[in-house]
Design an enzyme around this catalytic site. Sequence first.
Site, short mmCIF file in Angstrom:
data_model
loop_
_atom_site.label_atom_id
_atom_site.label_comp_id
_atom_site.label_asym_id
_atom_site.label_seq_id
_atom_site.Cartn_x
_atom_site.Cartn_y
_atom_site.Cartn_z
N CYS A 105 32.35 54.62 27.96
CA CYS A 105 32.85 55.97 27.78
C CYS A 105 31.88 56.96 28.44
O CYS A 105 30.68 56.72 28.48
CB CYS A 105 32.98 56.41 26.33
SG CYS A 105 34.03 55.35 25.35
N ARG A 111 32.85 55.09 33.85
CA ARG A 111 32.33 54.57 32.59
C ARG A 111 33.43 54.12 31.63
O ARG A 111 33.17 53.53 30.58
CB ARG A 111 31.47 55.63 31.89
CG ARG A 111 30.29 56.08 32.70
CD ARG A 111 29.49 57.11 31.95
NE ARG A 111 28.97 56.55 30.73
CZ ARG A 111 27.84 55.86 30.63
NH1 ARG A 111 27.10 55.67 31.69
NH2 ARG A 111 27.44 55.39 29.48
N TRP A 149 36.72 54.20 27.13
CA TRP A 149 36.90 52.75 27.28
C TRP A 149 37.05 52.26 25.85
O TRP A 149 36.09 52.22 25.08
CB TRP A 149 35.67 52.13 27.96
CG TRP A 149 35.86 50.69 28.32
CD1 TRP A 149 36.42 50.19 29.46
CD2 TRP A 149 35.45 49.56 27.54
NE1 TRP A 149 36.40 48.82 29.43
CE2 TRP A 149 35.83 48.41 28.27
CE3 TRP A 149 34.84 49.39 26.30
CZ2 TRP A 149 35.59 47.11 27.81
CZ3 TRP A 149 34.61 48.10 25.83
CH2 TRP A 149 34.97 46.99 26.59
N ASN A 155 30.08 58.34 22.49
CA ASN A 155 30.01 57.09 23.25
C ASN A 155 29.15 56.14 22.43
O ASN A 155 28.01 56.48 22.11
CB ASN A 155 29.36 57.36 24.62
CG ASN A 155 29.02 56.07 25.37
OD1 ASN A 155 29.71 55.07 25.21
ND2 ASN A 155 27.98 56.12 26.17
N GLY A 156 29.70 54.99 22.07
CA GLY A 156 28.95 54.03 21.27
C GLY A 156 29.84 53.48 20.18
O GLY A 156 31.06 53.65 20.22
N GLU A 203 28.25 35.22 42.79
CA GLU A 203 28.47 36.66 42.93
C GLU A 203 29.75 36.93 43.73
O GLU A 203 30.53 37.82 43.40
CB GLU A 203 27.23 37.30 43.60
CG GLU A 203 27.34 38.76 43.96
CD GLU A 203 27.51 39.68 42.75
OE1 GLU A 203 27.43 39.23 41.60
OE2 GLU A 203 27.75 40.87 43.00
N LYS A 224 33.01 39.05 42.54
CA LYS A 224 33.56 40.21 43.28
C LYS A 224 35.06 40.04 43.44
O LYS A 224 35.83 40.96 43.19
CB LYS A 224 32.95 40.34 44.69
CG LYS A 224 31.51 40.76 44.84
CD LYS A 224 31.13 42.02 44.18
CE LYS A 224 30.70 41.75 42.79
NZ LYS A 224 29.99 42.66 42.04
N GLU A 247 37.03 40.28 39.93
CA GLU A 247 37.02 41.55 39.17
C GLU A 247 37.80 42.65 39.86
O GLU A 247 38.34 43.53 39.23
CB GLU A 247 35.62 41.98 38.75
CG GLU A 247 34.67 42.32 39.85
CD GLU A 247 33.24 42.61 39.35
OE1 GLU A 247 33.05 42.98 38.18
OE2 GLU A 247 32.32 42.49 40.16
N HIS A 249 32.44 17.19 40.41
CA HIS A 249 32.27 16.73 39.02
C HIS A 249 33.38 17.26 38.11
O HIS A 249 33.22 17.31 36.90
CB HIS A 249 30.89 17.14 38.50
CG HIS A 249 29.77 16.45 39.23
ND1 HIS A 249 29.49 15.13 39.06
CD2 HIS A 249 28.92 16.89 40.18
CE1 HIS A 249 28.49 14.78 39.86
NE2 HIS A 249 28.13 15.84 40.56
N LYS A 275 31.52 50.36 34.04
CA LYS A 275 30.29 50.17 34.80
C LYS A 275 29.09 49.93 33.91
O LYS A 275 28.21 49.13 34.23
CB LYS A 275 30.06 51.41 35.66
CG LYS A 275 28.80 51.35 36.49
CD LYS A 275 29.14 51.18 37.94
CE LYS A 275 27.96 50.88 38.80
NZ LYS A 275 28.14 49.56 39.45
#
Length: 587
Positions: A2, A26, A70, A96-97, A466, A470, A473, A489, A582
């Site tokens: 948020c 955010r 969010w 926010n939290g 990575e 990318k 997401e 395997h 983010k």
Amino acid sequence: MCGIIGIIGLNAVQKAFSALKTLEYRGYDSWGLAFPRGSTFYAEKHVGRIGNAKLSSSAEAKICLGHTRWATHGRVLERNAHPHISNDGKIAIVHNGIAENFAELKQRLISEGFRFNSDTDSEVIANLIQLNLKGNSFEEAVRLSLLGIEGSYAIAALRIGEEKIICGRNGSPLVLGLGKGGKEFYVASDATAFIARTNRAVFLNDLEMAIVSGTVPLRVLDVGTGKEKEFAAKELKWSVEQAAKGSYPHFMLKEIFEQPQALLAAAEQPPQIISGMVSLIKNAEKIFLAGCGSSFHACLCGSYLLSSIANVRATPVLASEFFPHKNFFDSKTLVIGISQSGETADLLECLKAAKSKGAKIAGIVNAMDSSVMRLSDAQILLNAGPEICVLSTKSFTSQLAILLLLAHALAGKEAEGKGLIKKTSALVAESLSALEPQMKLLAKKLARSKDIFVIGRQEAYPAALEGALKIKEVSYIHAEGFAGAELKHGTIALIEENTPAIVLSTHETRPLTLSNAIEMKSRGADIIGVDSRESGEYATTIHVPEAGHANPIMLILPIQLLSYYLAVERNLDPDKPRNLAKSVTVK
Ligand code: F1P
């Protein structure tokens, strides 16, 4: 998660609306603004992104709060969007939290006759302030309310009739912006929200609150005691241009193309900063590298680099999985936390646990004055500039650059390390322009794929992880990264005719990586080689030059571009993928 904003100044509503757009990274499932209208607050709330939305209200005010959400508590509905207003309409808050004890607080408030209009934990705070106002000043009512919250918060509160913002933090970021001429003030989750208007900022610490007013000087108080604390304003180095898209269609593309400069900036560390961290590493008996997401991939790569360049053993740890390692946290331990934001809750928890056992903490972070920086005994800033796109691109490669610098410095080869990064920066600049058209075409071909696999061995393995992150997401195509030899395997069972497999190969790993590529090719995979050389095994070759230990930086570039163009091909917003934020400030 948020983003919160509070503004005092002319045209505060419009300014808060614009600032929210910069904070949208955010959280972006809903947003809202609140400002005084007569004797109560007016709140405008919307589900969805701000994007190109227009304010439906033309009202003007000299004080305003804004929030981009969010969702954690309560579904994505208009009534759950912030700001929240107290029952009497006279208190507005943004939060926010997570107020972990909100259910208990809500029950108490209900028994006092309060009604609730949302399912959020945050609405409780507005009503708690109203309740605490009985016999107390606004300032004291906010302080008492903050004391009652268990969990994390960054909040900003307004009261009708008082031209001030009262804000406080504990576990979620909050920074104050001091506008030029002493007439404009900002309270925000992140300085990018006001960098276009001022670069003078005051960063609050956990359990601090501030009284921001257009008429009396700024005051910072300790939430526990209510006593005044000293504070100092800092000059922010980030510029407006860095926080704006410029001529790029998206921040993601801009930030990918900023990597040559970001690498150079990462290499420009004052010598004492690197030597400080080097001596912490040398004095430690046990070293851990901790991070989440892309930053964890940098940790993994860092452990390979420290081992191969400096013969130093460091254990990479997913910060959220530190628990099994905690018995090794003691006064002879160093935990190096790697993070773009410096606010990731899982990492903070890991670092705090280590610190409580006497371990030393080192932070490699992009965001100045972030919580990880404050917790650390030694700090290195990435200097990558603001990264607005939710995906990590330039911060990941800058993290690798710092780890390369450290590994070389530990081996007594500082100049070589710096030289390597400078050389790599030039290679990155050349390669990005050459790769872009090729990746655009490849994205057209792969845009309808069901799965994409990425493999690499040794230092190319973290790059494979990575790369897969990318792709998934931002394009929502299922992608997985593997160490080259691991596929056989189990996962090789998923390879079908034409399954795209991206093979990251380097001079050192080529023979074995190619045999893994052949295993997939024999089962029908469409092999895309990322390599400095052609091979008959590749259906497509993406050329990237060799850069020695900096190869992971080179290998990730084509996949960053591919991911971006996959999102564009699929009509998705690369800067704001669904469900992500983010700065992940919840555990
Ligand atoms: C960690 C991280 C990022 C990722 C996303 C969510 O953040 O996993 O790597 O790109 O933004 O958070 P940080 O600790 O590096 O800020």
